[in-house]
Design an enzyme around this catalytic site. Structure first.
Site, PDB file in Angstrom:
ATOM      1  N   ARG A 289      -0.454  13.352  13.706  1.00 37.08           N
ATOM      2  CA  ARG A 289       0.619  14.035  12.686  1.00 37.08           C
ATOM      3  C   ARG A 289       0.902  14.722  12.313  1.00 37.08           C
ATOM      4  O   ARG A 289       0.080  14.920  10.996  1.00 37.08           O
ATOM      5  CB  ARG A 289      -0.384  12.698  11.794  1.00 37.08           C
ATOM      6  CG  ARG A 289      -0.730  11.115  12.795  1.00 37.08           C
ATOM      7  CD  ARG A 289      -1.363  10.214  11.745  1.00 37.08           C
ATOM      8  NE  ARG A 289      -0.405   9.422  10.945  1.00 37.08           N
ATOM      9  CZ  ARG A 289      -0.620   8.680   9.854  1.00 37.08           C
ATOM     10  NH1 ARG A 289      -2.341   8.271   9.850  1.00 37.08           N
ATOM     11  NH2 ARG A 289       0.280   8.455   9.290  1.00 37.08           N
TER      12      ARG A 289
ATOM     13  N   ASP B 253       3.667   0.142  12.243  1.00 34.89           N
ATOM     14  CA  ASP B 253       2.647  -1.070  11.663  1.00 34.89           C
ATOM     15  C   ASP B 253       2.751  -1.987  12.073  1.00 34.89           C
ATOM     16  O   ASP B 253       1.361  -2.536  11.911  1.00 34.89           O
ATOM     17  CB  ASP B 253       3.026  -0.028  10.544  1.00 34.89           C
ATOM     18  CG  ASP B 253       2.590   1.026   9.846  1.00 34.89           C
ATOM     19  OD1 ASP B 253       2.906   0.992   8.455  1.00 34.89           O
ATOM     20  OD2 ASP B 253       1.877   1.628  10.559  1.00 34.89           O
TER      21      ASP B 253
ATOM     22  N   ARG C  32      -8.416  -0.937   3.715  1.00 30.94           N
ATOM     23  CA  ARG C  32      -8.488   0.143   3.290  1.00 30.94           C
ATOM     24  C   ARG C  32      -6.436  -0.298   2.530  1.00 30.94           C
ATOM     25  O   ARG C  32      -5.559   0.231   1.972  1.00 30.94           O
ATOM     26  CB  ARG C  32      -7.778   1.692   4.157  1.00 30.94           C
ATOM     27  CG  ARG C  32      -8.896   2.581   4.863  1.00 30.94           C
ATOM     28  CD  ARG C  32      -8.217   3.716   5.380  1.00 30.94           C
ATOM     29  NE  ARG C  32      -7.512   4.672   4.555  1.00 30.94           N
ATOM     30  CZ  ARG C  32      -6.334   5.075   5.421  1.00 30.94           C
ATOM     31  NH1 ARG C  32      -6.565   4.828   6.800  1.00 30.94           N
ATOM     32  NH2 ARG C  32      -5.417   5.066   4.552  1.00 30.94           N
TER      33      ARG C  32
ATOM     34  N   ILE D 254       2.480  17.920   9.760  1.00 27.77           N
ATOM     35  CA  ILE D 254       3.218  18.169   8.490  1.00 27.77           C
ATOM     36  C   ILE D 254       4.445  19.134   8.379  1.00 27.77           C
ATOM     37  O   ILE D 254       4.510  19.566   7.378  1.00 27.77           O
ATOM     38  CB  ILE D 254       2.133  17.872   7.009  1.00 27.77           C
ATOM     39  CG1 ILE D 254       1.724  19.189   7.222  1.00 27.77           C
ATOM     40  CG2 ILE D 254       1.362  16.548   6.763  1.00 27.77           C
ATOM     41  CD1 ILE D 254       0.568  20.096   5.842  1.00 27.77           C
ATOM     42  N   ASP D 255       4.537  19.277   9.178  1.00 27.62           N
ATOM     43  CA  ASP D 255       5.791  20.031   9.182  1.00 27.62           C
ATOM     44  C   ASP D 255       6.891  19.846   8.539  1.00 27.62           C
ATOM     45  O   ASP D 255       7.834  21.352   7.716  1.00 27.62           O
ATOM     46  CB  ASP D 255       6.385  20.685  10.823  1.00 27.62           C
ATOM     47  CG  ASP D 255       6.645  19.706  11.080  1.00 27.62           C
ATOM     48  OD1 ASP D 255       6.116  18.625  11.785  1.00 27.62           O
ATOM     49  OD2 ASP D 255       8.212  19.695  12.020  1.00 27.62           O
ATOM     50  N   GLN D 256       7.834  19.230   8.783  1.00 28.28           N
ATOM     51  CA  GLN D 256       8.198  18.312   7.809  1.00 28.28           C
ATOM     52  C   GLN D 256       8.351  18.497   6.310  1.00 28.28           C
ATOM     53  O   GLN D 256       8.942  18.782   5.777  1.00 28.28           O
ATOM     54  CB  GLN D 256       8.816  17.336   8.004  1.00 28.28           C
ATOM     55  CG  GLN D 256       9.680  17.225   9.534  1.00 28.28           C
ATOM     56  CD  GLN D 256      10.929  17.835   9.885  1.00 28.28           C
ATOM     57  OE1 GLN D 256      11.584  17.729   9.484  1.00 28.28           O
ATOM     58  NE2 GLN D 256      10.419  18.557  10.652  1.00 28.28           N
TER      59      GLN D 256
ATOM     60  N   CYS E  60      -5.173   7.592   9.359  1.00 32.30           N
ATOM     61  CA  CYS E  60      -5.209   6.790  10.414  1.00 32.30           C
ATOM     62  C   CYS E  60      -5.433   7.651  11.907  1.00 32.30           C
ATOM     63  O   CYS E  60      -4.555   8.269  11.704  1.00 32.30           O
ATOM     64  CB  CYS E  60      -4.330   5.169  11.136  1.00 32.30           C
ATOM     65  SG  CYS E  60      -4.405   4.201   9.627  1.00 32.30           S
TER      66      CYS E  60
ATOM     67  N   LYS F 116       0.726  -1.006   0.170  1.00 32.32           N
ATOM     68  CA  LYS F 116       0.464  -0.055  -0.957  1.00 32.32           C
ATOM     69  C   LYS F 116       0.791   0.968   0.115  1.00 32.32           C
ATOM     70  O   LYS F 116       0.539   2.578  -0.493  1.00 32.32           O
ATOM     71  CB  LYS F 116      -0.669   0.099   1.707  1.00 32.32           C
ATOM     72  CG  LYS F 116      -1.088   1.139   1.261  1.00 32.32           C
ATOM     73  CD  LYS F 116      -2.131   1.291   2.738  1.00 32.32           C
ATOM     74  CE  LYS F 116      -2.038   2.083   4.040  1.00 32.32           C
ATOM     75  NZ  LYS F 116      -1.728   3.489   4.398  1.00 32.32           N
ATOM     76  N   ASN F 117       1.962   1.016   1.584  1.00 32.10           N
ATOM     77  CA  ASN F 117       2.611   2.403   0.906  1.00 32.10           C
ATOM     78  C   ASN F 117       4.056   2.540   0.300  1.00 32.10           C
ATOM     79  O   ASN F 117       4.367   3.991  -0.191  1.00 32.10           O
ATOM     80  CB  ASN F 117       3.319   2.651   2.333  1.00 32.10           C
ATOM     81  CG  ASN F 117       2.502   2.355   3.764  1.00 32.10           C
ATOM     82  OD1 ASN F 117       0.556   2.716   3.261  1.00 32.10           O
ATOM     83  ND2 ASN F 117       2.390   2.078   4.912  1.00 32.10           N
TER      84      ASN F 117
ATOM     85  N   ARG G 121      -4.340   8.885   4.299  1.00 33.11           N
ATOM     86  CA  ARG G 121      -3.145  10.442   4.833  1.00 33.11           C
ATOM     87  C   ARG G 121      -2.675  10.443   3.457  1.00 33.11           C
ATOM     88  O   ARG G 121      -1.836  11.213   3.322  1.00 33.11           O
ATOM     89  CB  ARG G 121      -2.552   9.619   5.936  1.00 33.11           C
ATOM     90  CG  ARG G 121      -1.375  11.054   6.193  1.00 33.11           C
ATOM     91  CD  ARG G 121      -0.404  10.428   7.535  1.00 33.11           C
ATOM     92  NE  ARG G 121      -0.112  11.751   7.674  1.00 33.11           N
ATOM     93  CZ  ARG G 121      -0.262  12.634   8.595  1.00 33.11           C
ATOM     94  NH1 ARG G 121      -1.587  13.385   8.797  1.00 33.11           N
ATOM     95  NH2 ARG G 121       1.119  13.435   8.625  1.00 33.11           N
TER      96      ARG G 121
END
Ligand code: EPZ
Length: 424
Positions: free
Chosen positions: A122, A304, A395, A124-126, A117, A22-23, A93
């Site tokens: 979580r 995970d 998912r 997202i600054d990076q 999830c 998936k990822n 996401r």
């Protein structure tokens, strides 16, 4: 609402085939937008996050043709910038990879709030750090991100934390940027390597994939390519954990052994009887004793896999300690697992698992991997369980019901509108 009805306590035996990750699928599918060409992506898993991604791409004008089982032709020659529907973006996401793909292709991007999830904060600054470092102007509100860049220029960027998503978005932006980009403290996951391998086949200039330092020399354009996704190490690990807990004899095929070493080492260290061959894994169950492990970015024990390991260790005869070092509050599933009779205790970022006698119950899936853990618990329990919101499991797990029935599990999927009178 869909739910699974599971009759536990049966020793499981048979074969399971693992599909593409998936990822990996999401980054590679979004990367096709950068190519203005035609690509063929194979070993694509039949999971809802992929279907959502394909729908988002179609809204941009991407022509997608399913040319064989788990194989898609992706034509991105005539693609227009358009804001993806919030309903789709907010369902997962991975839609945030649209930011890197759109910025790289169009020099601008706009995305509503992503979903995914819910196991705590979580940020997202990076990601934002990367976009700005490569020359983008970023306007971020609680519900939307709007970016634009006259040109993207390579830069040296060191991530403050190892982030799969930010590493992927950085690669998506840098491959067409002017000059060299040096990324330090990168994620090393196989899905990052898959993305780089696909882009290299499209003509990108990338070195260091799979290490913490990735160097990218921007090119003017990319061609399309064919690419086969690596197998999903988390899907494989999930069935390894299940087999270790209650398997009679399970054979897991279609795997990439080199991706599974830490999962294998952890389960064998917990007492599992697992043999890893070149293209398959043989798992016998019923001998788990105890384990102490903490999650970490690849090649460490994957976050995970944390919920699934906890569920499997409830069948062990000893006490286990599993610490979550990536998403510190990834324990929402524990309350549900306790409803099945699991004797587990969370203190800080560590869950302690005591020998437990699991029994049937009605539980609710809180996220993708939590759902997989509850399925493992229900299969190990004596009696019938109901796992609500089973769509969340789809998912990331293709055909889970079918695969479990194929190894002798008593599992069926149902749908209820109100739920009245269905669940004891
Ligand atoms: C990806 O999420 C995966 N999702 C997750 O898988 C996985 O758990 C995670 O990587 C870790 O392996 C997808 O690939 C779609 P991160 P991501 O950025 O990219 C912090 C599943 O079940 N961080 O690697 O969101 C973050 O809080 C899902 O398949 C920042 O601080 O994870 C966390 O502590 C669940 N700032 C750590 O980094 C940022 O800008 C790792 O997160 C980004 C992340």
């Amino acid at each position: 609402m869909r739910y699974l009805q599971i009759e536990g306590g049966h020793r499981l035996a048979g074969k399971i085939e693992i599909l593409g990750a998936k990822n990996s699928a999401l980054p590679v599918l979004y990367a096709t937008v950068l190519t203005r060409s035609v690509s063929v992506i194979s070993n694509v898993p039949d999971i809802s996050d992929v279907l959502t991604t394909l729908e988002i791409l179609k809204r941009m004008g991407v022509i997608i043709t399913k040319i064989a089982e788990n194989t898609y032709e992706i034509d991105t020659r005539n693609v227009d910038f358009c804001e993806a529907p919030h309903r789709l973006v907010n369902s997962m996401r991975g839609s945030y990879y649209l930011l890197g793909a759109e910025l790289g292709r169009f020099g601008r991007a706009k995305l509503g709030e992503v979903g995914g999830c819910d196991f705590g904060e979580r940020p997202i600054d990076q990601h934002i750090k990367v976009f700005r470092a490569l020359g983008a102007t970023v306007n971020q509100t609680d519900s939307c991100i709007v970016m634009c860049a006259d040109r993207l220029v390579g830069n040296r960027i060191t991530f403050d934390v190892v982030s799969v998503g930010a590493t992927v978005n950085a690669i998506l932006c840098a491959v067409l940027a002017e000059g060299r980009t040096v990324l330090c403290n990168c994620a090393r996951e196989p899905h990052v390597v898959d993305l780089c391998k696909y882009l290299l086949r499209c003509g990108a200039v990338i070195s260091g994939a799979g290490t913490s330092k990735i160097i990218i020399d921007g090119v003017r354009s990319l061609s399309g390519s064919d690419f086969s996704l690596s197998p999903d190490m988390i899907e494989a690990g999930t069935y390894m954990a299940l087999g270790s807990a209650i398997g009679e004899y399970i054979e897991i095929g279609g795997i990439e052994p080199s991706h599974l070493f830490c999962i294998y080492k952890t389960l064998v260290g917990a007492g599992a009887d697992i043999r890893m061959l070149d293209d398959k894994i043989l798992v016998k169950g019923g001998s788990l004793h105890s384990v102490s492990v903490e999650t970490a970015p690849y090649p460490g024990f994957p976050t995970d896999m944390q919920p699934q390991l906890v569920a499997a260790m409830t069948t062990a005869d000893g006490v286990s300690h599993i610490s979550e070092r990536v998403f510190k509050t990834r324990f929402r599933y524990v309350e549900q697992l306790s409803r099945l009779g699991a004797n587990v205790e969370v203190i800080g970022d560590t869950v302690t698992v005591y020998p437990s006698r699991l029994h049937g119950a009605t539980v609710e899936t809180t996220d993708l991997r939590a759902g997989a853990a509850l399925v493992i618990g229900a299969l190990c329990a004596d009696g019938v369980s109901y796992v609500k919101n089973s769509d969340l499991i789809k998912r990331g797990y293709g055909d889970m019901c079918k695969k479990l029935v194929g190894i002798g599990a008593h599992v069926s999927e149902h749908e209820t509108v109100s739920g009245d009178g269905v669940f004891p």
